[in-house]
Design a protein around this motif. Sequence first.
Motif, PDB file in Angstrom:
ATOM      1  N   GLU A   8     -14.928  13.584   8.549  1.00  0.00           N
ATOM      2  CA  GLU A   8     -14.350  12.891   9.440  1.00  0.00           C
ATOM      3  C   GLU A   8     -13.355  12.532  10.006  1.00  0.00           C
ATOM      4  O   GLU A   8     -13.808  13.617  10.618  1.00  0.00           O
ATOM      5  CB  GLU A   8     -12.713  13.328   7.471  1.00  0.00           C
ATOM      6  CG  GLU A   8     -13.541  12.721   6.564  1.00  0.00           C
ATOM      7  CD  GLU A   8     -12.582  12.817   5.418  1.00  0.00           C
ATOM      8  OE1 GLU A   8     -11.555  13.351   5.632  1.00  0.00           O
ATOM      9  OE2 GLU A   8     -12.776  12.100   4.201  1.00  0.00           O
ATOM     10  N   SER A   9     -13.006  11.613  10.156  1.00  0.00           N
ATOM     11  CA  SER A   9     -12.002  11.646  11.507  1.00  0.00           C
ATOM     12  C   SER A   9     -10.737  11.687  11.455  1.00  0.00           C
ATOM     13  O   SER A   9     -10.131  11.346  10.522  1.00  0.00           O
ATOM     14  CB  SER A   9     -12.247   9.935  12.725  1.00  0.00           C
ATOM     15  OG  SER A   9     -11.554   9.780  13.598  1.00  0.00           O
ATOM     16  N   SER A  10      -9.776  12.084  12.615  1.00  0.00           N
ATOM     17  CA  SER A  10      -8.732  12.335  12.264  1.00  0.00           C
ATOM     18  C   SER A  10      -7.897  11.196  13.570  1.00  0.00           C
ATOM     19  O   SER A  10      -6.880  11.059  13.424  1.00  0.00           O
ATOM     20  CB  SER A  10      -8.078  13.751  13.152  1.00  0.00           C
ATOM     21  OG  SER A  10      -8.714  13.547  14.929  1.00  0.00           O
ATOM     22  N   ARG A  11      -8.457  10.453  13.654  1.00  0.00           N
ATOM     23  CA  ARG A  11      -8.334   9.411  14.546  1.00  0.00           C
ATOM     24  C   ARG A  11      -7.397   8.477  13.194  1.00  0.00           C
ATOM     25  O   ARG A  11      -8.335   7.921  12.249  1.00  0.00           O
ATOM     26  CB  ARG A  11      -8.971   8.643  15.221  1.00  0.00           C
ATOM     27  CG  ARG A  11      -9.611   9.150  16.509  1.00  0.00           C
ATOM     28  CD  ARG A  11     -11.119   8.267  17.086  1.00  0.00           C
ATOM     29  NE  ARG A  11     -11.507   9.787  18.091  1.00  0.00           N
ATOM     30  CZ  ARG A  11     -11.982  10.584  17.862  1.00  0.00           C
ATOM     31  NH1 ARG A  11     -12.566  10.806  16.341  1.00  0.00           N
ATOM     32  NH2 ARG A  11     -12.554  11.792  19.147  1.00  0.00           N
ATOM     33  N   LYS A  12      -6.331   7.505  14.267  1.00  0.00           N
ATOM     34  CA  LYS A  12      -5.694   6.788  13.450  1.00  0.00           C
ATOM     35  C   LYS A  12      -5.793   5.183  13.557  1.00  0.00           C
ATOM     36  O   LYS A  12      -5.256   4.708  14.128  1.00  0.00           O
ATOM     37  CB  LYS A  12      -3.752   7.283  13.003  1.00  0.00           C
ATOM     38  CG  LYS A  12      -3.775   8.779  12.993  1.00  0.00           C
ATOM     39  CD  LYS A  12      -2.314   9.072  13.093  1.00  0.00           C
ATOM     40  CE  LYS A  12      -2.035  10.471  12.542  1.00  0.00           C
ATOM     41  NZ  LYS A  12      -0.490  10.848  12.490  1.00  0.00           N
ATOM     42  N   VAL A  13      -5.862   4.618  12.193  1.00  0.00           N
ATOM     43  CA  VAL A  13      -5.777   2.959  12.350  1.00  0.00           C
ATOM     44  C   VAL A  13      -5.029   2.441  13.124  1.00  0.00           C
ATOM     45  O   VAL A  13      -5.242   1.646  14.256  1.00  0.00           O
ATOM     46  CB  VAL A  13      -6.033   2.942  11.546  1.00  0.00           C
ATOM     47  CG1 VAL A  13      -6.465   0.725  11.437  1.00  0.00           C
ATOM     48  CG2 VAL A  13      -7.245   2.899  10.652  1.00  0.00           C
ATOM     49  N   GLU A  14      -3.630   2.704  13.382  1.00  0.00           N
ATOM     50  CA  GLU A  14      -2.252   2.044  13.503  1.00  0.00           C
ATOM     51  C   GLU A  14      -2.779   2.421  15.024  1.00  0.00           C
ATOM     52  O   GLU A  14      -1.994   1.998  16.283  1.00  0.00           O
ATOM     53  CB  GLU A  14      -1.318   2.715  13.113  1.00  0.00           C
ATOM     54  CG  GLU A  14      -1.394   4.412  13.065  1.00  0.00           C
ATOM     55  CD  GLU A  14      -1.496   4.577  11.518  1.00  0.00           C
ATOM     56  OE1 GLU A  14      -2.026   4.009  11.390  1.00  0.00           O
ATOM     57  OE2 GLU A  14      -0.979   6.159  11.734  1.00  0.00           O
ATOM     58  N   GLU A  15      -3.265   3.759  16.341  1.00  0.00           N
ATOM     59  CA  GLU A  15      -3.490   4.433  17.256  1.00  0.00           C
ATOM     60  C   GLU A  15      -4.372   3.617  18.145  1.00  0.00           C
ATOM     61  O   GLU A  15      -4.577   3.624  19.359  1.00  0.00           O
ATOM     62  CB  GLU A  15      -3.234   5.403  17.201  1.00  0.00           C
ATOM     63  CG  GLU A  15      -1.987   6.204  16.504  1.00  0.00           C
ATOM     64  CD  GLU A  15      -2.161   7.537  17.330  1.00  0.00           C
ATOM     65  OE1 GLU A  15      -3.676   7.945  16.690  1.00  0.00           O
ATOM     66  OE2 GLU A  15      -1.513   8.431  16.352  1.00  0.00           O
ATOM     67  N   ALA A  16      -5.891   2.703  16.914  1.00  0.00           N
ATOM     68  CA  ALA A  16      -6.551   2.180  17.921  1.00  0.00           C
ATOM     69  C   ALA A  16      -5.896   0.858  18.702  1.00  0.00           C
ATOM     70  O   ALA A  16      -5.045   0.264  18.208  1.00  0.00           O
ATOM     71  CB  ALA A  16      -7.238   0.899  17.274  1.00  0.00           C
ATOM     72  N   ILE A  17      -6.953   0.728  19.757  1.00  0.00           N
ATOM     73  CA  ILE A  17      -6.381   0.054  20.929  1.00  0.00           C
ATOM     74  C   ILE A  17      -7.227  -1.367  20.762  1.00  0.00           C
ATOM     75  O   ILE A  17      -6.759  -1.888  21.929  1.00  0.00           O
ATOM     76  CB  ILE A  17      -6.863   0.642  22.744  1.00  0.00           C
ATOM     77  CG1 ILE A  17      -8.215   0.606  22.641  1.00  0.00           C
ATOM     78  CG2 ILE A  17      -6.229   1.959  22.749  1.00  0.00           C
ATOM     79  CD1 ILE A  17      -8.806   0.638  23.937  1.00  0.00           C
ATOM     80  N   TYR A  18      -8.330  -1.229  19.821  1.00  0.00           N
ATOM     81  CA  TYR A  18      -8.904  -2.466  19.585  1.00  0.00           C
ATOM     82  C   TYR A  18      -8.899  -2.448  18.288  1.00  0.00           C
ATOM     83  O   TYR A  18      -9.014  -1.314  17.676  1.00  0.00           O
ATOM     84  CB  TYR A  18     -10.110  -2.887  20.538  1.00  0.00           C
ATOM     85  CG  TYR A  18     -11.339  -3.213  20.353  1.00  0.00           C
ATOM     86  CD1 TYR A  18     -10.780  -4.680  21.169  1.00  0.00           C
ATOM     87  CD2 TYR A  18     -11.962  -4.391  19.027  1.00  0.00           C
ATOM     88  CE1 TYR A  18     -11.833  -6.149  21.337  1.00  0.00           C
ATOM     89  CE2 TYR A  18     -12.931  -4.975  19.182  1.00  0.00           C
ATOM     90  CZ  TYR A  18     -12.597  -6.077  20.145  1.00  0.00           C
ATOM     91  OH  TYR A  18     -13.955  -7.206  19.817  1.00  0.00           O
ATOM     92  N   ASP A  19      -9.342  -3.539  17.986  1.00  0.00           N
ATOM     93  CA  ASP A  19      -9.278  -4.443  16.021  1.00  0.00           C
ATOM     94  C   ASP A  19     -10.025  -5.008  15.693  1.00  0.00           C
ATOM     95  O   ASP A  19      -9.610  -6.216  15.799  1.00  0.00           O
ATOM     96  CB  ASP A  19      -7.974  -3.995  14.869  1.00  0.00           C
ATOM     97  CG  ASP A  19      -8.529  -3.692  13.693  1.00  0.00           C
ATOM     98  OD1 ASP A  19      -9.361  -4.097  13.020  1.00  0.00           O
ATOM     99  OD2 ASP A  19      -7.180  -2.697  12.809  1.00  0.00           O
TER     100      ASP A  19
END
Length: 216
Positions: A8-19
């Motif tokens: 699993e990844s620790s990256r948060k969707v709300e911190e993505a720069i592109y979606d």
Amino acid sequence: MAVLNYTESSRKVEEAIYDRVIPSGEGWMHELEPGQVLRIVDLEGNQAADTLFYHAEDPEDHYSAVATMLGQKNIYLSTGTVLRSESNKELLKIVADTCGRHDTLGGACSAQSNTVRYAHDTLPMHNCRDTFMLQLSKYDERYTKRDLAPNINFFMNVPVTSDGGLTFADGVSAPGRYVEVQSIVKTVALISNCPQLNNPCNAYNPTPVRVLIWDK
């Protein structure tokens, strides 16, 4: 030997720069800076995201399935796999994977392969090769038909049989499962969200995928 390396990844969707959501049957092409992370999400499960990568400064040096498999001494891709180019450069690395099975042997569907695998009346059906060509033609004049190469089929289950054959099997992915790749050099990603209606890998039902990017 199979690789089922669930990470699993620790990256948060709300911190993505592109979606962005790529509808089924459509394509997407985007440049990744070194260090940036691309996540591809199988939104509804059992979708195949046919994907190619290019060295942004030398597009002829594209992803190589052969160099990648030789580099890791394994035919399946998962967390830890380094995706290599034709010149054996390291382009990207898989850093998270909640599916655990991705194919790089089956190739992308085309009008010709559809007629061989399924039936002659599939010739006019939409296919990944056409999507790749459309995206390449719109993105940059440096890219041509010559730049199509054996690709990765993220989320696609293509087991190799004991006699060396390929089986296009029922998918092992599920809604929300994802894979993340981190760019090592400046890379261009090309995705065809597969429109295939003739095999069980996507349950005969193409669905959207989502792409997100983080700076690191």
